[in-house]
Design an enzyme around this catalytic site. Structure first.
Site, PDB file in Angstrom:
ATOM      1  N   ASP A 300       0.750  -1.244   0.112  1.00  0.00           N
ATOM      2  CA  ASP A 300       0.085   0.054  -0.015  1.00  0.00           C
ATOM      3  C   ASP A 300       0.757   1.422   0.254  1.00  0.00           C
ATOM      4  O   ASP A 300       0.282   2.411   0.401  1.00  0.00           O
ATOM      5  CB  ASP A 300      -1.041   0.206   1.253  1.00  0.00           C
ATOM      6  CG  ASP A 300      -2.228   0.844   1.086  1.00  0.00           C
ATOM      7  OD1 ASP A 300      -2.583   0.880  -0.448  1.00  0.00           O
ATOM      8  OD2 ASP A 300      -2.840   1.632   2.042  1.00  0.00           O
TER       9      ASP A 300
HETATM   10  N1  LIG Z   1       2.430  10.604  12.046  1.00  0.00           N
HETATM   11  C1  LIG Z   1       1.714  11.645  11.216  1.00  0.00           C
HETATM   12  N2  LIG Z   1       2.081  12.940  11.121  1.00  0.00           N
HETATM   13  C2  LIG Z   1       1.498  13.712  10.308  1.00  0.00           C
HETATM   14  N3  LIG Z   1       0.600  13.464   9.291  1.00  0.00           N
HETATM   15  C3  LIG Z   1       0.304  11.942   9.175  1.00  0.00           C
HETATM   16  C4  LIG Z   1       0.928  11.268  10.124  1.00  0.00           C
HETATM   17  N4  LIG Z   1       0.385   9.983   9.608  1.00  0.00           N
HETATM   18  C5  LIG Z   1      -0.307  10.103   8.559  1.00  0.00           C
HETATM   19  N5  LIG Z   1      -0.573  11.300   8.332  1.00  0.00           N
HETATM   20  C6  LIG Z   1      -1.115  12.041   7.065  1.00  0.00           C
HETATM   21  O1  LIG Z   1      -2.395  11.402   7.242  1.00  0.00           O
HETATM   22  C7  LIG Z   1      -2.893  10.792   6.022  1.00  0.00           C
HETATM   23  C8  LIG Z   1      -3.598   9.645   6.357  1.00  0.00           C
HETATM   24  O2  LIG Z   1      -2.654   8.677   7.335  1.00  0.00           O
HETATM   25  P1  LIG Z   1      -2.713   7.161   6.766  1.00  0.00           P
HETATM   26  O3  LIG Z   1      -1.812   7.158   5.558  1.00  0.00           O
HETATM   27  O4  LIG Z   1      -2.217   6.673   7.856  1.00  0.00           O
HETATM   28  O5  LIG Z   1      -4.294   6.832   6.615  1.00  0.00           O
HETATM   29  P2  LIG Z   1      -4.769   5.776   5.941  1.00  0.00           P
HETATM   30  O6  LIG Z   1      -6.188   5.694   5.685  1.00  0.00           O
HETATM   31  O7  LIG Z   1      -4.274   4.217   6.115  1.00  0.00           O
HETATM   32  O8  LIG Z   1      -4.216   5.742   4.165  1.00  0.00           O
HETATM   33  P3  LIG Z   1      -4.505   4.940   2.748  1.00  0.00           P
HETATM   34  O9  LIG Z   1      -5.648   5.385   2.319  1.00  0.00           O
HETATM   35  O10 LIG Z   1      -3.071   5.108   2.293  1.00  0.00           O
HETATM   36  O11 LIG Z   1      -4.487   3.643   3.421  1.00  0.00           O
HETATM   37  C9  LIG Z   1      -1.531  10.608   5.347  1.00  0.00           C
HETATM   38  O12 LIG Z   1      -1.753  10.413   4.072  1.00  0.00           O
HETATM   39  C10 LIG Z   1      -0.608  11.833   5.915  1.00  0.00           C
HETATM   40  O13 LIG Z   1      -0.717  12.963   5.028  1.00  0.00           O
END
Ligand SMILES: Nc1ncnc2c1ncn2[C@@H]1O[C@H](COP(=O)(O)OP(=O)(O)OP(=O)(O)O)[C@@H](O)[C@H]1O
Ligand SMILES: [Mg+2]
Length: 414
Positions: A300
């Site tokens: 991913d």
């Molecule tokens: N520790 C962090 N600090 C700041 N921003 C973050 C952090 N973790 C994630 N983000 C931001 O938040 C967004 C969403 O987090 P994350 O990618 O973990 O979610 P997701 O829903 O699992 O994403 P995906 O659609 O890739 O599965 C990321 O694209 C990034 O921009």
């Protein structure tokens, strides 16, 4: 507590700020075209601090203003909005003022708490404020990208010392990622993968697993049906005193819309961009993270799961800390890399030949890339098998990850 906030549907001009510096304006025309243009004063600085590499030319300096876009925001801004579950929840939370599927309306509603240091506020709040309407209960106005349900939260301020949602002008410094109904143990899986990345020396934000009962006062539209623990991660785009630290993801760097995050560019494009805009060390750190994704079976790592961070005065990017890493193979056995690695996505095909081809396309030295991959496989094997966080993962999920790590060690480790 109450707030007066303009009706997003009535707004046609937005100021774009980077922290407190005015950098440009987004205008919505009656035919629903959206145009972004830079401020003269910001142009005069040469475009510093940097909003996005996508707005800069190869030789330095700002590009011409991008062309107006019909019924969509320019890609940089579209990438600031929630994508799936959180988007649905936010549209419900702001129902009546944000029209479903309307990026501009949603950006108005969430513009004060976006990823990084960018803010988007109505150009003249005095004119558009609906003064004769009663003040409303403050609403949640944070935006985070991604498809999983997540909240930006404040820690230890709730009545019982729990986790609460920022309302009105408040801001969260943690991201709470809710478990999914389709992927058992997903929080524990990501928790262990983050610990593994840290154990092999990568920069990883602080995190913990928390119970859903620790959250207080979460409006219904943000609730999920799934049971299980929530992964709480410290935000690296918020400082100790809540200050904003600018970030942009690689969909933004390349000016690609979120819907094309799995195909808009290849891994060698990211490596090459890091090599030029940051350093060769950053490009090799990216290779290390790619090798980690391959060995852990993480399919991913699309364009929005890698970011640049602009610390200090914000003129020069670094590779942002690791986030959103989890083994996807336990849930999707036939999964593959999220983007193409020298024309190949299948994990099993990532042999030395493939990494050499990747090195050439990224303009990185072959030997350095190969050594990085071999070293990463070795380091992972040194720590993975005794990593304490393994114990949190459900046994059936862990068994599948372990099988994949053994398989990939043989492929990457030579
Ligand atoms: N520790 C962090 N600090 C700041 N921003 C973050 C952090 N973790 C994630 N983000 C931001 O938040 C967004 C969403 O987090 P994350 O990618 O973990 O979610 P997701 O829903 O699992 O994403 P995906 O659609 O890739 O599965 C990321 O694209 C990034 O921009
Ligand atoms: Mg993500």
């Amino acid at each position: 507590m109450s707030e007066t906030f303009p009706d997003p549907r009535s707004i046609s001009s937005l100021e774009v700020l980077l922290n407190d510096l005015r950098v440009g304006t987004i205008i919505r025309t009656p035919g629903d075209f959206n145009a972004f243009s830079f401020e003269h004063s910001y142009r005069a600085t040469g475009g510093f601090p940097v909003l996005s590499l996508s707005f800069r030319t190869a030789t330095g300096g700002l590009r011409k203003d991008p062309k107006p876009v019909a019924r969509a925001l320019p890609a940089f801004f579209a990438n600031l909005l929630p994508e799936d579950k959180l988007r649905e929840a936010m549209e419900k939370h702001h129902a009546g003022s944000v029209r479903a599927g309307n990026d501009f309306d949603l950006l108005v509603a969430l513009g004060s708490d976006l990823p990084g240091a960018v803010r988007v506020v109505p150009s003249d709040r005095a004119i558009v404020r609906l003064d004769n309407l009663p003040a409303h209960k403050p609403k949640a106005r944070f935006s985070l990208a991604g498809v999983q349900m997540k909240l930006s939260v404040i820690k230890n301020t709730g009545k019982g010392g729990g986790l609460t949602l920022p309302l009105g002008d408040d801001q969260g410094s943690y991201i709470a990622k809710y478990p999914s109904t389709s992927f058992p143990g997903v929080s524990e899986n990501e928790y262990a993968n983050l610990a593994l990345a840290e154990a092999i020396g990568m920069e990883v934000p602080e995190r913990e697993l928390v119970e859903q009962s620790e959250f207080e006062g979460i409006p219904k539209e943000f609730e999920t049906l799934s049971d299980g623990k929530v992964l709480l991660v410290k935000r690296f785009d918020r400082g100790a005193n809540g200050e904003r630290i600018h970030i942009e993801d690689f969909a933004q760097v390349f000016g690609i819309y979120p819907s094309r995050k799995y195909e808009g560019a290849a891994y060698h494009d990211i490596a090459a961009a890091l090599n030029v805009a940051v350093s060769s060390a950053a490009a090799l750190e990216f290779v290390r993270r790619l090798a980690l994704a391959a060995i852990t079976g993480n399919g991913d790592m699309h364009l929005k799961n890698w970011s640049l961070i602009y610390r200090g005065v914000g003129d020069k990017p670094q590779l942002a800390p690791v986030y959103d890493v989890l083994s996807t193979v336990p849930y999707i056995p036939a999964d593959a890399m999220a983007l193409s690695l020298a024309g190949e996505r299948r994990f099993k095909a990532l042999n030395a030949q493939r990494w050499k081809a990747f090195a050439n396309r990224a303009r990185l030295p072959e030997a350095a890339v190969l050594k990085t991959v071999v070293d990463t496989a070795e380091r992972v094997n040194e720590v993975w098998w005794s990593l304490p966080e393994r114990k949190a993962i459900p046994p059936k999920v862990l068994e599948r990850i372990d099988t994949h790590v053994r398989l990939m060690t043989a492929i990457l480790g030579t």
